[in-house]
Design a protein around this motif. Sequence first.
Motif: not given
Length: 125
Positions: A3-9, A92-97, A118-125
């Motif tokens: 599995l390959q996770a992507y799309g964070g930011g 950090v978000y991961y997908c799994a099965t 994992g792909t990092q998601v950062t929510v910040s102003s």
Amino acid sequence: VQLQAYGGGLVQPGGSLRLSCAASGFNVDDYNIAWFRRAPGKECEGVSCIGSGNEGTLYVGSVKGRFTISRDNAKNTVHLQMNSLKPEDTAVYYCATNIAAYSIPSLDEYDYDLWGQGTQVTVSS
């Protein structure tokens, strides 16, 4: 199989991101696919799961109404659309099965045996 996770930011509060989990070596329609996240200093948390075939979806309470999980069989990919993001969604978000054996859809990390990076998601102003 992998599995390959992507799309964070990095996104501002209230913004949106779409995470993707691309599978190879197996068909995503045949297996439960889940998203987990781990924030600094916190335990791994199950966020959402889409069951194999027509077994439905699960969401943790804190993301209900904001996140949507979906499956694109043509691209053999599972997406997690995240709207109205909050700083507490930072992780950090991961997908799994669970590739080894069938189980019911679950948000329990111990039910999963194949993990993407994992792909990092950062929510910040």
